[in-house]
Design a protein around this motif. Structure first.
Motif, PDB file in Angstrom:
ATOM      1  N   ALA A  43     -12.180   6.625  -0.861  1.00 26.34           N
ATOM      2  CA  ALA A  43     -11.641   5.263  -0.819  1.00 26.34           C
ATOM      3  C   ALA A  43     -10.181   5.380  -0.425  1.00 26.34           C
ATOM      4  O   ALA A  43      -9.493   6.323  -0.821  1.00 26.34           O
ATOM      5  CB  ALA A  43     -11.778   4.591  -2.176  1.00 26.34           C
ATOM      6  N   THR A  44      -9.718   4.445   0.368  1.00 28.05           N
ATOM      7  CA  THR A  44      -8.354   4.484   0.875  1.00 28.05           C
ATOM      8  C   THR A  44      -7.642   3.187   0.541  1.00 28.05           C
ATOM      9  O   THR A  44      -8.238   2.115   0.568  1.00 28.05           O
ATOM     10  CB  THR A  44      -8.371   4.697   2.402  1.00 28.05           C
ATOM     11  N   GLY A  45      -6.373   3.315   0.246  1.00 27.31           N
ATOM     12  CA  GLY A  45      -5.513   2.158   0.049  1.00 27.31           C
ATOM     13  C   GLY A  45      -4.254   2.341   0.866  1.00 27.31           C
ATOM     14  O   GLY A  45      -3.780   3.465   1.062  1.00 27.31           O
ATOM     15  N   ILE A  46      -3.712   1.250   1.372  1.00 29.30           N
ATOM     16  CA  ILE A  46      -2.480   1.313   2.146  1.00 29.30           C
ATOM     17  C   ILE A  46      -1.579   0.166   1.726  1.00 29.30           C
ATOM     18  O   ILE A  46      -2.051  -0.930   1.410  1.00 29.30           O
ATOM     19  CB  ILE A  46      -2.779   1.301   3.659  1.00 29.30           C
ATOM     20  N   TYR A  47      -0.280   0.444   1.668  1.00 25.84           N
ATOM     21  CA  TYR A  47       0.714  -0.517   1.192  1.00 25.84           C
ATOM     22  C   TYR A  47       1.957  -0.349   2.049  1.00 25.84           C
ATOM     23  O   TYR A  47       2.574   0.714   2.048  1.00 25.84           O
ATOM     24  CB  TYR A  47       1.015  -0.193  -0.271  1.00 25.84           C
ATOM     25  N   ASN A  48       2.317  -1.368   2.816  1.00 19.46           N
ATOM     26  CA  ASN A  48       3.540  -1.353   3.624  1.00 19.46           C
ATOM     27  C   ASN A  48       4.380  -2.563   3.252  1.00 19.46           C
ATOM     28  O   ASN A  48       3.859  -3.682   3.186  1.00 19.46           O
ATOM     29  CB  ASN A  48       3.228  -1.427   5.118  1.00 19.46           C
ATOM     30  N   HIS A  49       5.659  -2.342   3.025  1.00 18.97           N
ATOM     31  CA  HIS A  49       6.564  -3.438   2.656  1.00 18.97           C
ATOM     32  C   HIS A  49       7.868  -3.261   3.438  1.00 18.97           C
ATOM     33  O   HIS A  49       8.349  -2.151   3.591  1.00 18.97           O
ATOM     34  CB  HIS A  49       6.844  -3.411   1.152  1.00 18.97           C
ATOM     35  N   PRO A  50       8.449  -4.369   3.911  1.00 22.19           N
ATOM     36  CA  PRO A  50       9.673  -4.266   4.702  1.00 22.19           C
ATOM     37  C   PRO A  50      10.909  -3.831   3.913  1.00 22.19           C
ATOM     38  O   PRO A  50      11.861  -3.328   4.489  1.00 22.19           O
ATOM     39  CB  PRO A  50       9.863  -5.658   5.295  1.00 22.19           C
ATOM     40  N   TYR A 102      -1.535  -4.626   3.338  1.00 22.74           N
ATOM     41  CA  TYR A 102      -2.025  -4.225   2.023  1.00 22.74           C
ATOM     42  C   TYR A 102      -3.540  -4.226   2.073  1.00 22.74           C
ATOM     43  O   TYR A 102      -4.170  -5.253   2.283  1.00 22.74           O
ATOM     44  CB  TYR A 102      -1.521  -5.193   0.941  1.00 22.74           C
ATOM     45  N   GLU A 103      -4.112  -3.060   1.943  1.00 20.34           N
ATOM     46  CA  GLU A 103      -5.571  -2.894   1.920  1.00 20.34           C
ATOM     47  C   GLU A 103      -5.891  -1.972   0.749  1.00 20.34           C
ATOM     48  O   GLU A 103      -5.159  -1.027   0.485  1.00 20.34           O
ATOM     49  CB  GLU A 103      -6.068  -2.232   3.212  1.00 20.34           C
ATOM     50  N   ILE A 104      -6.989  -2.225   0.093  1.00 18.58           N
ATOM     51  CA  ILE A 104      -7.364  -1.368  -1.029  1.00 18.58           C
ATOM     52  C   ILE A 104      -8.880  -1.210  -1.076  1.00 18.58           C
ATOM     53  O   ILE A 104      -9.610  -2.115  -0.682  1.00 18.58           O
ATOM     54  CB  ILE A 104      -6.802  -1.919  -2.352  1.00 18.58           C
TER      55      ILE A 104
END
Length: 125
Positions: A43-50, A102-104
């Protein structure tokens, strides 16, 4: 970092460098977490914030809000620890405010490409 004086000196020396780099390239932050489950699936999660500072504030506020609602015991917790929070999804949604991506709980191939759902759980990449 066990020595408080050394840690303070290191922080004082590196702070101007960090600020200079932030001015040149920005304060953007990003994480990707890949988890291999006992079943062998991942399972993959991704988090990007400016803005890192805003992301840290949002995450801290999400934990504090959960604690005030009685959804976690007081103390310092990692989100993945048993007992950290009653509703991880709610906590992570609150911490993801302002994210550009944001994906989880997605399969890695769904994060790495933009699949097209053709129906019945089938995707075209």
């Amino acid at each position: 970092l066990l020595n408080r004086e050394v840690a303070g000196t290191l922080a004082a020396v590196t702070a101007p460098i960090v600020r200079l780099v932030d001015k040149a390239v920005g304060e953007r932050t990003g994480m990707r977490v890949d988890i291999k489950l006992k079943s062998g699936k991942t399972a993959t999660g991704i988090y990007n914030h400016p803005k890192l500072s805003v992301a840290v504030g949002n995450a801290t506020a999400a934990f504090a809000s959960a604690m005030l609602r009685g959804e976690t015991a007081p103390g310092v917790w990692y989100p993945e620890e048993d007992g950290a929070v009653k509703d991880r999804t709610k906590l992570l949604e609150a911490a993801s405010v302002g994210c550009t991506n944001y994906e989880i709980n997605k399969a890695a191939w769904m994060i790495e490409s933009k699949p097209f759902n053709i129906g019945f759980g089938m995707y075209l990449d």
